[in-house]
Design an enzyme around this catalytic site. Structure first.
Site, PDB file in Angstrom:
ATOM      1  N   GLU A 138      -3.918  41.497  70.490  1.00  0.00           N
ATOM      2  CA  GLU A 138      -2.947  41.350  69.394  1.00  0.00           C
ATOM      3  C   GLU A 138      -3.665  40.847  68.146  1.00  0.00           C
ATOM      4  O   GLU A 138      -4.765  40.281  68.259  1.00  0.00           O
ATOM      5  CB  GLU A 138      -1.867  40.336  69.810  1.00  0.00           C
ATOM      6  CG  GLU A 138      -1.142  40.788  71.070  1.00  0.00           C
ATOM      7  CD  GLU A 138      -0.041  39.841  71.505  1.00  0.00           C
ATOM      8  OE1 GLU A 138       0.106  38.766  70.889  1.00  0.00           O
ATOM      9  OE2 GLU A 138       0.671  40.206  72.448  1.00  0.00           O
ATOM     10  N   GLY A 140      -3.445  38.263  66.525  1.00  0.00           N
ATOM     11  CA  GLY A 140      -3.852  36.851  66.577  1.00  0.00           C
ATOM     12  C   GLY A 140      -4.407  36.439  67.919  1.00  0.00           C
ATOM     13  O   GLY A 140      -4.502  35.243  68.201  1.00  0.00           O
ATOM     14  N   SER A 143      -9.787  37.228  72.779  1.00  0.00           N
ATOM     15  CA  SER A 143     -10.499  36.626  73.909  1.00  0.00           C
ATOM     16  C   SER A 143      -9.578  35.815  74.805  1.00  0.00           C
ATOM     17  O   SER A 143      -9.630  35.911  76.025  1.00  0.00           O
ATOM     18  CB  SER A 143     -11.611  35.703  73.394  1.00  0.00           C
ATOM     19  OG  SER A 143     -12.547  36.439  72.667  1.00  0.00           O
ATOM     20  N   ILE A 168      -6.009  49.268  70.094  1.00  0.00           N
ATOM     21  CA  ILE A 168      -5.707  49.854  71.394  1.00  0.00           C
ATOM     22  C   ILE A 168      -6.161  51.321  71.415  1.00  0.00           C
ATOM     23  O   ILE A 168      -5.681  52.142  70.633  1.00  0.00           O
ATOM     24  CB  ILE A 168      -4.186  49.750  71.714  1.00  0.00           C
ATOM     25  CG1 ILE A 168      -3.690  48.306  71.488  1.00  0.00           C
ATOM     26  CG2 ILE A 168      -3.907  50.250  73.123  1.00  0.00           C
ATOM     27  CD1 ILE A 168      -4.415  47.224  72.267  1.00  0.00           C
ATOM     28  N   GLU A 374     -13.536  44.186  76.365  1.00  0.00           N
ATOM     29  CA  GLU A 374     -13.388  43.662  77.740  1.00  0.00           C
ATOM     30  C   GLU A 374     -14.099  42.331  77.952  1.00  0.00           C
ATOM     31  O   GLU A 374     -14.739  42.105  78.977  1.00  0.00           O
ATOM     32  CB  GLU A 374     -13.857  44.712  78.757  1.00  0.00           C
ATOM     33  CG  GLU A 374     -13.064  45.996  78.611  1.00  0.00           C
ATOM     34  CD  GLU A 374     -12.906  46.789  79.878  1.00  0.00           C
ATOM     35  OE1 GLU A 374     -13.191  46.239  80.947  1.00  0.00           O
ATOM     36  OE2 GLU A 374     -12.500  47.946  79.774  1.00  0.00           O
ATOM     37  N   GLY A 375     -13.975  41.471  76.974  1.00  0.00           N
ATOM     38  CA  GLY A 375     -14.581  40.139  77.061  1.00  0.00           C
ATOM     39  C   GLY A 375     -15.900  40.105  76.320  1.00  0.00           C
ATOM     40  O   GLY A 375     -16.856  40.780  76.709  1.00  0.00           O
ATOM     41  N   THR A 376     -15.962  39.331  75.251  1.00  0.00           N
ATOM     42  CA  THR A 376     -17.191  39.282  74.447  1.00  0.00           C
ATOM     43  C   THR A 376     -18.340  38.663  75.261  1.00  0.00           C
ATOM     44  O   THR A 376     -18.118  38.084  76.328  1.00  0.00           O
ATOM     45  CB  THR A 376     -16.983  38.410  73.185  1.00  0.00           C
ATOM     46  OG1 THR A 376     -16.768  37.057  73.612  1.00  0.00           O
ATOM     47  CG2 THR A 376     -15.818  38.884  72.344  1.00  0.00           C
TER      48      THR A 376
HETATM   49  C1  LIG Z   1     -13.956  49.252  69.450  1.00  0.00           C
HETATM   50  C2  LIG Z   1     -12.942  48.362  70.094  1.00  0.00           C
HETATM   51  C3  LIG Z   1     -12.064  48.880  71.052  1.00  0.00           C
HETATM   52  C4  LIG Z   1     -11.095  48.059  71.665  1.00  0.00           C
HETATM   53  N1  LIG Z   1     -10.210  48.607  72.572  1.00  0.00           N
HETATM   54  C5  LIG Z   1      -9.208  47.831  73.094  1.00  0.00           C
HETATM   55  C6  LIG Z   1      -8.193  48.394  73.969  1.00  0.00           C
HETATM   56  O1  LIG Z   1      -8.192  49.619  74.266  1.00  0.00           O
HETATM   57  N2  LIG Z   1      -7.192  47.582  74.467  1.00  0.00           N
HETATM   58  C7  LIG Z   1      -7.161  46.245  74.148  1.00  0.00           C
HETATM   59  O2  LIG Z   1      -6.240  45.562  74.611  1.00  0.00           O
HETATM   60  N3  LIG Z   1      -8.103  45.676  73.295  1.00  0.00           N
HETATM   61  C8  LIG Z   1      -9.114  46.436  72.772  1.00  0.00           C
HETATM   62  N4  LIG Z   1     -10.047  45.891  71.911  1.00  0.00           N
HETATM   63  C9  LIG Z   1      -9.949  44.473  71.541  1.00  0.00           C
HETATM   64  C10 LIG Z   1     -10.994  43.605  72.197  1.00  0.00           C
HETATM   65  O3  LIG Z   1     -10.695  43.445  73.579  1.00  0.00           O
HETATM   66  C11 LIG Z   1     -11.042  42.269  71.439  1.00  0.00           C
HETATM   67  O4  LIG Z   1     -11.595  42.537  70.159  1.00  0.00           O
HETATM   68  C12 LIG Z   1     -11.845  41.217  72.161  1.00  0.00           C
HETATM   69  O5  LIG Z   1     -11.155  40.766  73.284  1.00  0.00           O
HETATM   70  C13 LIG Z   1     -12.192  40.016  71.258  1.00  0.00           C
HETATM   71  O6  LIG Z   1     -11.028  39.487  70.707  1.00  0.00           O
HETATM   72  P1  LIG Z   1     -10.953  39.166  69.127  1.00  0.00           P
HETATM   73  O7  LIG Z   1     -11.484  40.363  68.408  1.00  0.00           O
HETATM   74  O8  LIG Z   1      -9.575  38.715  68.821  1.00  0.00           O
HETATM   75  O9  LIG Z   1     -11.977  38.004  68.877  1.00  0.00           O
HETATM   76  P2  LIG Z   1     -11.732  36.397  69.116  1.00  0.00           P
HETATM   77  O10 LIG Z   1     -11.128  36.159  70.453  1.00  0.00           O
HETATM   78  O11 LIG Z   1     -10.988  35.909  67.917  1.00  0.00           O
HETATM   79  O12 LIG Z   1     -13.190  35.886  69.108  1.00  0.00           O
HETATM   80  C14 LIG Z   1     -13.959  35.754  67.901  1.00  0.00           C
HETATM   81  C15 LIG Z   1     -15.322  35.187  68.279  1.00  0.00           C
HETATM   82  O13 LIG Z   1     -15.173  33.897  68.899  1.00  0.00           O
HETATM   83  C16 LIG Z   1     -15.798  33.884  70.181  1.00  0.00           C
HETATM   84  N5  LIG Z   1     -15.003  33.075  71.117  1.00  0.00           N
HETATM   85  C17 LIG Z   1     -13.679  33.141  71.348  1.00  0.00           C
HETATM   86  N6  LIG Z   1     -13.303  32.257  72.306  1.00  0.00           N
HETATM   87  C18 LIG Z   1     -14.441  31.631  72.701  1.00  0.00           C
HETATM   88  C19 LIG Z   1     -14.721  30.615  73.674  1.00  0.00           C
HETATM   89  N7  LIG Z   1     -13.774  30.083  74.444  1.00  0.00           N
HETATM   90  N8  LIG Z   1     -16.018  30.210  73.798  1.00  0.00           N
HETATM   91  C20 LIG Z   1     -17.007  30.755  73.048  1.00  0.00           C
HETATM   92  N9  LIG Z   1     -16.781  31.708  72.103  1.00  0.00           N
HETATM   93  C21 LIG Z   1     -15.527  32.144  71.939  1.00  0.00           C
HETATM   94  C22 LIG Z   1     -15.807  35.344  70.622  1.00  0.00           C
HETATM   95  O14 LIG Z   1     -16.842  35.608  71.548  1.00  0.00           O
HETATM   96  C23 LIG Z   1     -16.046  36.062  69.298  1.00  0.00           C
HETATM   97  O15 LIG Z   1     -17.405  36.095  69.009  1.00  0.00           O
HETATM   98  C24 LIG Z   1     -11.021  46.680  71.314  1.00  0.00           C
HETATM   99  C25 LIG Z   1     -11.920  46.153  70.362  1.00  0.00           C
HETATM  100  C26 LIG Z   1     -12.874  46.966  69.752  1.00  0.00           C
HETATM  101  C27 LIG Z   1     -13.832  46.374  68.732  1.00  0.00           C
END
Ligand SMILES: Cc1cc2nc3c(=O)[nH]c(=O)nc-3n(C[C@H](O)[C@H](O)[C@H](O)COP(=O)(O)OP(=O)(O)OC[C@H]3O[C@@H](n4cnc5c(N)ncnc54)[C@H](O)[C@@H]3O)c2cc1C
Length: 393
Positions: A138, A140, A143, A168, A374-376
């Site tokens: 979403e 907001g 991760s 998505i 799928e999890g950074t």
């Molecule tokens: C090309 C692409 C395709 C995607 N496809 C899909 C899809 O099909 N379906 C779907 O549901 N999602 C999809 N996503 C979304 C993706 O799963 C999210 O971007 C991802 O989970 C990271 O979430 P965020 O971007 O909100 O970053 P955030 O969660 O805001 O994180 C920002 C930064 O903070 C770090 N961070 C966050 N929490 C912690 C912690 N506890 N400890 C240390 N570091 C932390 C993260 O590693 C990252 O570097 C896609 C994203 C991309 C870029």
């Protein structure tokens, strides 16, 4: 552990390689140049359907599998090798392909027989290219997937969904979206539920294709759910299936299966970058430098290491053993070394890379998502560190 490639696997990989070289690479380059996803009505997708691709693994209501060949005990290892090989040619085109995609595993493991029939049977012998997708992220919340804000409220014999999703894959072209929502945002994971939302359902809309730095061949799309009503029968698994935390665990199950695939993709992209970097180094006399040779060797060695880690995660899955730690390790390592390989390529290219029209430059942009989806990388390290000191995940 067995990583031997038998004749059948070799033959399948040769086919992937051929199609990757002749179809995926040109299609991916074209999408990148035009800066848009491959259109839904592109003849490429129809060709895939005619060839028997884009189908479900579900055996059908009568239980008879179609076109799946002999049962294999090494399905995951084979899938990982194929994922690596396809990503070598173009990972974006691989994701763009029609089929039940990411949510298929959830439906197979959690769905009722009636839901499999309703949502997967159209993928048994599809009349045209069809897609499905999984909506978790979403605006907001990424991760910390437990913090989703999209709500589901029971209303008579149905559910009302409200919220917004972003990034998505294939959402605007999907027949249905498996939407992760919460009954109560204050209750965290145990209140999570997954719902089938059919395309065209009133309240589902606002589709907007995201601007992406790489992987332009497939669409990543945001959308909204505004008082979107779905029947009670669209709750994945039915109400009785949802015991404590089961909703969240369902979503996480997909990720555990998916991480090694993303890792394999990263290895494939890294390998492609390294092959290009080696060719460039030879053409330009850079291979005479011991320092350049050393860096190329290091990247090659680390990519091989990442591949082994990835295959181990796959081997464990095939052996029906837990692979959570290995899945995270493979994803954390492979995304890192894939990025290193493309970065090395960019450095060797120098000004040629800066012009933005060399394949390595595209791979450099493409591989970044392997560290995010799928999890950074950070999240994988959080999981592994908690595992090390035996904290719950
Ligand atoms: C090309 C692409 C395709 C995607 N496809 C899909 C899809 O099909 N379906 C779907 O549901 N999602 C999809 N996503 C979304 C993706 O799963 C999210 O971007 C991802 O989970 C990271 O979430 P965020 O971007 O909100 O970053 P955030 O969660 O805001 O994180 C920002 C930064 O903070 C770090 N961070 C966050 N929490 C912690 C912690 N506890 N400890 C240390 N570091 C932390 C993260 O590693 C990252 O570097 C896609 C994203 C991309 C870029």
């Amino acid at each position: 552990m067995e990583f031997r490639i038998d004749d059948d696997m070799r033959e399948k990989l040769a086919t992937v390689r051929h199609r990757g070289r002749t179809e995926a690479r040109p299609k991916g380059l074209e999408a990148d140049r035009l800066g848009r996803p491959i259109p839904v009505d592109d003849p490429y997708f129809s060709t895939l359907i005619e060839r028997g691709e884009g189908r479900t693994r579900w055996p059908g209501p009568d239980g008879k599998r179609r076109d799946t060949g002999p049962a294999s005990t090494r399905t995951t290892v084979m899938a990982l090798l194929a994922a690596e090989e396809f990503a070598y040619w173009d990972r974006g085109v691989g994701v763009a392909q029609p089929g039940p995609g990411l949510p298929e595993g959830n439906v197979l493991s959690m769905g009722t027989e009636e839901q499999k029939e309703r949502f997967l049977s159209r993928f048994l012998e599809p009349d045209r290219p069809r897609w499905a997708c999984f909506g978790m992220t979403e605006p907001g919340c990424g991760s910390d997937a437990a913090a989703i804000q999209t709500t589901a409220r029971k209303d008579g014999d149905g559910w009302i969904l409200n919220g917004a999703k972003c990034f998505i894959g294939s959402a605007s072209r999907a027949d249905w979206i498996l939407v992760q929502a919460t009954l109560d945002p204050s209750r965290g994971r145990e209140a999570h539920r997954a719902f089938f939302v059919e395309q065209g359902t009133p309240g589902l809309g606002g589709f907007k294709i995201e601007k992406k730095m790489g992987l332009k061949a497939y669409e990543s799309t945001s959308f909204t759910l505004q008082d979107c009503r779905v029947p009670a029968a669209n709750l994945l698994g039915g109400e009785e299936r949802y015991q404590q935390r089961a909703g969240f665990k369902t979503a996480m199950r997909t990720f555990n299966a998916g991480r090694p695939v993303i890792a394999a993709n990263a290895v494939g992209i890294g390998r492609a970058a390294l092959d290009e970097a080696l060719a460039f180094a030879r053409e330009n006399g850079l291979e005479k430098s011991e320092r350049v040779r050393d860096r190329l060797e290091r990247a090659t060695r680390r990519l091989k290491l990442a591949r082994l880690q990835c295959l181990k995660a796959g081997w464990l899955a095939d052996a029906q053993k837990p692979n959570i730690l290995e899945a995270s390790m493979s994803k954390a390592l492979a995304a890192e070394v894939g990025q290193e390989a493309t970065q090395l390529g960019m450095e060797l290219l120098g000004t040629v890379g800066g012009r933005g029209d060399h394949l390595i430059e595209k791979l450099y942009r493409d591989v970044k998502a392997m560290d995010i989806v799928e999890g950074t990388g950070q999240i994988q390290r959080v999981i592994m560190a908690r595992h090390l000191v035996q904290l719950p995940r």
